[in-house]
Every structure is written in structure tokens, then in C-alpha cells.
Design a protein around this motif. Structure first.
Motif, PDB file in Angstrom:
ATOM      1  N   GLU A   4     -67.403   3.625  39.513  1.00 11.50           N
ATOM      2  CA  GLU A   4     -66.947   2.954  38.296  1.00 11.50           C
ATOM      3  C   GLU A   4     -67.689   3.513  37.096  1.00 11.50           C
ATOM      4  O   GLU A   4     -68.921   3.445  37.009  1.00 11.50           O
ATOM      5  N   ARG A  17     -62.197   0.074  34.564  1.00 12.07           N
ATOM      6  CA  ARG A  17     -61.899  -1.346  34.410  1.00 12.07           C
ATOM      7  C   ARG A  17     -60.806  -1.520  33.358  1.00 12.07           C
ATOM      8  O   ARG A  17     -60.924  -1.038  32.234  1.00 12.07           O
ATOM      9  N   GLY A  47     -60.392  -8.141  32.404  1.00  9.05           N
ATOM     10  CA  GLY A  47     -61.525  -8.996  32.726  1.00  9.05           C
ATOM     11  C   GLY A  47     -61.339 -10.377  32.134  1.00  9.05           C
ATOM     12  O   GLY A  47     -60.221 -10.796  31.837  1.00  9.05           O
ATOM     13  N   CYS A  68     -58.080   1.672  39.536  1.00 13.24           N
ATOM     14  CA  CYS A  68     -58.343   0.781  38.414  1.00 13.24           C
ATOM     15  C   CYS A  68     -58.617  -0.619  38.948  1.00 13.24           C
ATOM     16  O   CYS A  68     -58.390  -0.898  40.122  1.00 13.24           O
ATOM     17  N   THR A  69     -59.112  -1.478  38.074  1.00 10.28           N
ATOM     18  CA  THR A  69     -59.399  -2.821  38.537  1.00 10.28           C
ATOM     19  C   THR A  69     -59.310  -3.814  37.393  1.00 10.28           C
ATOM     20  O   THR A  69     -59.631  -3.483  36.254  1.00 10.28           O
ATOM     21  N   ALA A  70     -58.806  -4.983  37.692  1.00  6.05           N
ATOM     22  CA  ALA A  70     -58.766  -6.153  36.812  1.00  6.05           C
ATOM     23  C   ALA A  70     -57.597  -6.114  35.837  1.00  6.05           C
ATOM     24  O   ALA A  70     -57.312  -5.092  35.222  1.00  6.05           O
TER      25      ALA A  70
END
Length: 270
Positions: free
Chosen positions: A123, A147, A150, A178-180
Motif C-alpha cells: 500500500e 486507497r 474511507g 484498490c481498497t475502500a
């Protein structure tokens, strides 16, 4: 023919949804997340589901639940050795490791400590110098991680910022996850918070180009029907190229992405 045999998950979505149910905003207790993940793996949509993502601080509890499936281990900066020791006896498919200021040092740490056969996504911190991190990861065999949302508005990168990350990865042939904030297919404004959420279909299409302006245009698109038409026009070679680049994303809900795809006519469901 049973239901699982009758349903086919298209290649574009296979392994796309990493199960982040225990992370915010889902915050599902592990005692519920583990059987829910087993159910996903036995369901018609099993081919779309990636590993259950688990924070290092919850591994003792996870071990007691005897998961019986591979996990993704989510690790904060400087905790890799501790995390790998804590995960002994569990089936770890991949590690998601938050880089510190020196991404090359993070890569060296992974090279030294990561067990054979375990993948890793690094990350990268969001900063104007993100391309330095991409340079450090290029050619290492590790994925980048970025990210995309969030719990606060500042956690959501702009279209321009995200397009720069995607294009930077494409230029280096660097795969990423990717995340969130991505559990819906199409870019939209959350009516409760006012936050601008990226859509995972937008990202999939933007992953198919190294042109920053084109990537930004695709990320900004809010017309689901237009995105669906673009997805349906993809060739098998284009789909393969997109998924070599954009490997997966973390979502606290597996059901919502599937429901969105079904609503857009892109996925046959029971």
C-alpha cells in the motif's frame, strides 16, 4: 445441472472482490465473517470472491475459528516479521503491507521475509510523489495497493489523482489492487455523507488505458448504462489486459457489487 454449474461468473469479475467484511464500515465480527466467507465460497458467485482479509491483531481469534481457507494478511508499517510469526499455521495467500516513507526498504523487507508462494501488495501512501513508489515496485513481482475511500472525505482521491495512479501503473506494467469505497459499480455521490465514491466498473475500464486524460474521463462517468455498454464491448484480450492490471479490490460487502452488476445487466444471478 445444479445452480453452481448453470451460473458462470464472467472473466472480468473473477476473483475481483476481496472479502473485507471485518474492516470498516462493515466491521463484521470474525465469528460471523468466517462462516459468511465459507458461504460465499460455496455459492454460485464463488469464482468472484478473493481471500478473506484479516488484520494481524485478530489472528489468534481467527485461528480458534479454524477457517479452513486461505486469507489475506493486512499488516501495518514495520510489523511484517511480527505478522508472519503470528500467522504461523494459517493458510496465507497474500500479504497487504503498508509501506513507510521508503518503499524500496519495504520491498527489501518483503524480499527477505516473505515465504515462498505468498504474494504481496504494497500500500502506497497518497502523496504527490506516488510515482517514486511505483518506480520502487516496478519489476519486483509485488502489486501496488491504493486507497480509494474511507471514513472521511479526505480519504477519497480525486479523479485526477486516481487516474494518475492507474496510468502510472500501466506505464510500468505494474499490477495493483484498490481498497475502500468501491462496493458500488458506478461513480456516485453518497446521499448520506456527500462523499464522491469511485465505481469499480469505472476503474475496470480505466485500467484498460495508459492515457491519463482518458482514464480520468472514464473514472468520472456516472451513467451506468454507458459504462455497461462499454464493458459489453470489451474483447477477451482487453478483459485479460484489464485484469492483469487491476487484480482486485477490498469490499466489506460481496453482495452489493454483485447486485449492482445484475442491475446493469452484466451478470446473471439466481
Amino acid at each position: 445441472m445444479d445452480l453452481g454449474e448453470a451460473m458462470t461468473v464472467p472473466e472480468l469479475y473473477r476473483g475481483l472482490f476481496d472479502d473485507a467484511a471485518v474492516f470498516p464500515p462493515g466491521d463484521l465480527p470474525l465469528a460471523e465473517a468466517v462462516p459468511a466467507h465459507r458461504a460465499h465460497r460455496a455459492a454460485w458467485h464463488a469464482a468472484s470472491v478473493g481471500p478473506l482479509l484479516a488484520p494481524v491483531d485478530r489472528l489468534a481469534e481467527l485461528r480458534e475459528l479454524e477457517p479452513g481457507f486461505a486469507i489475506g494478511l493486512v499488516v501495518g508499517p514495520g510489523r511484517l516479521a511480527e505478522a508472519l510469526k503470528a500467522a504461523e499455521g494459517l493458510d496465507v495467500a497474500t500479504v497487504e503491507y503498508a509501506a513507510g516513507e521508503d518503499v524500496r526498504a519495504t520491498v527489501a523487507e518483503l524480499d527477505a521475509l516473505l515465504p515462498a508462494g505468498v504474494g504481496a501488495a504494497v500500500e502506497l501512501p497518497r502523496s504527490p510523489r506516488v510515482e517514486d513508489g511505483l518506480d520502487a515496485l516496478a519489476g519486483t513481482g509485488y502489486r501496488a495497493k491504493y486507497r480509494t475511500g474511507g471514513l472521511g472525505w479526505s480519504a477519497f482521491p480525486s479523479v485526477t489523482e486516481l487516474a494518475g495512479f492507474l496510468a502510472g501503473c500501466a506505464e510500468r506494467e505494474l499490477p495493483y489492487k484498490c481498497t475502500a469505497g468501491l462496493h458500488n459499480a458506478v461513480r456516485h455521490t453518497d446521499l448520506g455523507t456527500g462523499y464522491e465514491h469511485h465505481g469499480f466498473l469505472n476503474l475496470l475500464l480505466a485500467a484498460g488505458t495508459s492515457d491519463r486524460a482518458q482514464a480520468a474521463e472514464l473514472l468520472a462517468e456516472r451513467d451506468g448504462a454507458r459504462l455497461a455498454t462499454a464493458v459489453e464491448s470489451l474483447t477477451a484480450a482487453q478483459v485479460a489486459g484489464i485484469r492483469r492490471s487491476f487484480t482486485s479490490f477490498g469490499t466489506c460487502s460481496i453482495a452489493e457489487p454483485l447486485e449492482d452488476l445484475a442491475r446493469l445487466g452484466l451478470l446473471e444471478t439466481p
